[in-house]
Design a protein around this motif. Structure first.
Motif, PDB file in Angstrom:
ATOM      1  N   VAL A  16     -32.883 -55.517 -26.995  1.00  0.00           N
ATOM      2  CA  VAL A  16     -33.713 -56.004 -28.024  1.00  0.00           C
ATOM      3  C   VAL A  16     -35.088 -55.673 -27.632  1.00  0.00           C
ATOM      4  N   GLN A  17     -35.243 -55.827 -26.420  1.00  0.00           N
ATOM      5  CA  GLN A  17     -36.817 -55.591 -25.705  1.00  0.00           C
ATOM      6  C   GLN A  17     -37.380 -54.124 -25.952  1.00  0.00           C
ATOM      7  N   TRP A  18     -36.387 -53.363 -25.538  1.00  0.00           N
ATOM      8  CA  TRP A  18     -36.946 -52.034 -25.909  1.00  0.00           C
ATOM      9  C   TRP A  18     -37.052 -51.785 -27.541  1.00  0.00           C
ATOM     10  N   GLY A  40     -40.852 -50.996 -32.442  1.00  0.00           N
ATOM     11  CA  GLY A  40     -40.900 -51.113 -33.849  1.00  0.00           C
ATOM     12  C   GLY A  40     -39.518 -51.066 -34.733  1.00  0.00           C
ATOM     13  N   ILE A  41     -38.380 -51.528 -33.864  1.00  0.00           N
ATOM     14  CA  ILE A  41     -37.203 -51.325 -34.345  1.00  0.00           C
ATOM     15  C   ILE A  41     -36.684 -52.809 -34.624  1.00  0.00           C
ATOM     16  N   THR A  42     -36.054 -53.037 -35.972  1.00  0.00           N
ATOM     17  CA  THR A  42     -35.495 -54.402 -36.218  1.00  0.00           C
ATOM     18  C   THR A  42     -34.283 -54.582 -35.732  1.00  0.00           C
ATOM     19  N   ALA A 101     -22.500 -51.109 -27.048  1.00  0.00           N
ATOM     20  CA  ALA A 101     -23.849 -51.175 -26.257  1.00  0.00           C
ATOM     21  C   ALA A 101     -24.682 -50.249 -27.023  1.00  0.00           C
ATOM     22  N   VAL A 102     -25.577 -50.984 -27.496  1.00  0.00           N
ATOM     23  CA  VAL A 102     -26.694 -50.153 -27.883  1.00  0.00           C
ATOM     24  C   VAL A 102     -28.076 -50.192 -26.804  1.00  0.00           C
ATOM     25  N   THR A 103     -28.248 -49.217 -26.136  1.00  0.00           N
ATOM     26  CA  THR A 103     -28.940 -49.238 -24.999  1.00  0.00           C
ATOM     27  C   THR A 103     -30.128 -48.335 -25.459  1.00  0.00           C
ATOM     28  N   ALA A 104     -31.124 -48.586 -24.428  1.00  0.00           N
ATOM     29  CA  ALA A 104     -32.562 -47.849 -24.642  1.00  0.00           C
ATOM     30  C   ALA A 104     -32.327 -46.373 -24.654  1.00  0.00           C
ATOM     31  N   ASP A 105     -31.345 -45.872 -23.925  1.00  0.00           N
ATOM     32  CA  ASP A 105     -31.203 -44.398 -23.848  1.00  0.00           C
ATOM     33  C   ASP A 105     -30.525 -44.028 -24.969  1.00  0.00           C
ATOM     34  N   ARG A 156     -32.825 -41.456 -28.112  1.00  0.00           N
ATOM     35  CA  ARG A 156     -32.325 -40.093 -28.583  1.00  0.00           C
ATOM     36  C   ARG A 156     -32.479 -40.230 -30.159  1.00  0.00           C
ATOM     37  N   LEU A 157     -32.736 -41.354 -30.886  1.00  0.00           N
ATOM     38  CA  LEU A 157     -32.738 -41.402 -32.428  1.00  0.00           C
ATOM     39  C   LEU A 157     -34.301 -41.561 -32.822  1.00  0.00           C
ATOM     40  N   PRO A 158     -35.057 -40.859 -32.859  1.00  0.00           N
ATOM     41  CA  PRO A 158     -36.332 -40.762 -33.126  1.00  0.00           C
ATOM     42  C   PRO A 158     -36.843 -41.477 -34.615  1.00  0.00           C
ATOM     43  N   ARG A 159     -35.884 -41.408 -35.325  1.00  0.00           N
ATOM     44  CA  ARG A 159     -35.989 -42.027 -36.885  1.00  0.00           C
ATOM     45  C   ARG A 159     -35.312 -43.447 -36.848  1.00  0.00           C
TER      46      ARG A 159
END
Length: 323
Positions: free
Chosen positions: A86-88, A93-95, A59-63, A67-70
């Protein structure tokens, strides 16, 4: 081994060995599942992580992404990406990429096989033979694919490949999706209930996620009817499992063929106990050939991003489009 790119990549869960090997060669990979303290590892590397390789249902969650600013790129393994927010990601700006096309034919093959297995009761016939019952009397006659009409719930790449296979078997195909497709010469139905009412084989191919959760509910199953067969090779969450179990038990529908479940790998005992349900352990794309192609596409997407090129297979919600 020195990294080809001076980039830190997070891998939350194990992936195929050759994928891990190639990513290790190209990036500094931080394997979260191997850390004795995952939170401590994230705290140590979070400011450096620019990409995620998401396999194994991670799971790649918004939380996590917060935590990963770059963070710039999340490469998912699989055509479905409901485990990635994917919405978040898109809003920040994350692909996000997935692995479509390379598994289309394999999953469509599985869907056709599962349809034949469920309609003709082929697994039950094999169990009958193995139990020695054929020595006493022939296996009972079964329903047939002849004279049936199939409905595709979600006519994307895979849905169209399934439709071609069913048409080759002489089975007329109808469909439902969010929109009528003007270039598709198949009967369209405005709702899942309308589609189910018009067919007696309903094949679920729609993406998972909040929008489709429980889409195939008691009303759809009732519309499918007592001669109807439900096939699900999409996501378990699209089907209301409790309603399906009840429909199989009381004859609301004839049978089901399922490759996916709501809480994999846990399968409800009630489903396991039903003789009119054919159950597979999510093997739709699970061949060596296809999984290697999917894994290579994960690598190729990440390398393209790292080189500053357009990624190969961005999801529609991504902020970066194919050139």
């Amino acid at each position: 081994m020195a990294s080809h790119f001076d980039i830190d990549l997070l891998m939350p869960a194990p992936m195929m060995p050759f994928v891990m090997e190639r990513l290790d060669q190209a990036f500094r990979v931080h394997k979260l599942w191997l850390a004795a303290d995952g939170d401590a590892l994230l705290a140590e590397v979070s400011s450096r992580i620019r990409a995620i390789a998401a396999g194994g249902g991670a799971a790649v969650t918004a939380d996590l992404m917060r935590r990963l600013p770059r963070l710039e790129c999340v490469a998912g393994f699989g055509v479905g990406y409901d485990s990635i927010d994917v919405q978040w990601a898109g809003a920040h700006g994350i692909t996000v990429t997935n692995t479509p096309d390379v598994l289309t034919e394999e999953v469509a093959d599985t869907a056709l096989a599962l349809t034949l297995m469920a309609v003709r009761r082929l697994p039950q016939a094999e169990r009958y033979l193995r139990a020695g019952n054929w020595l006493e009397r022939p296996f009972a006659l079964t329903p047939t694919l002849r004279g049936r009409t199939a409905g595709i719930l979600g006519l994307g790449r895979i849905g169209k490949a399934i439709a071609r296979r069913l048409a080759a078997c002489g089975v007329p195909v109808h469909y439902h999706g969010r929109h009528r497709q003007e270039d598709v010469d198949l009967p369209y139905h405005a709702t899942p209930v309308d589609l189910a009412r018009a067919v007696d084989v309903l094949v679920v191919v729609t993406p998972g996620g909040v929008e489709t959760r429980g889409m195939v509910d008691a009303a759809v199953l009732k519309a499918l009817g007592p001669n109807g067969v439900l096939i699900n090779i999409a996501r378990g969450t699209v089907v209301d499992e409790d309603a399906l179990i009840a429909a199989l038990r009381d004859g609301t529908i004839l049978g089901a063929g399922l490759d996916v479940f709501a809480h994999e790998p846990q399968v409800p005992q009630a489903l396991l106990d039903l003789d009119n349900a054919v159950l597979l352990p999510h093997v739709g794309s699970a061949t060596t050939y296809t999984r290697q192609a999917m894994g290579q596409l994960v690598v190729d997407n990440l390398v393209a991003w790292a080189q500053g090129r357009p990624v190969l297979t961005p999801v529609p919600e991504t902020p970066i489009k194919v050139a």
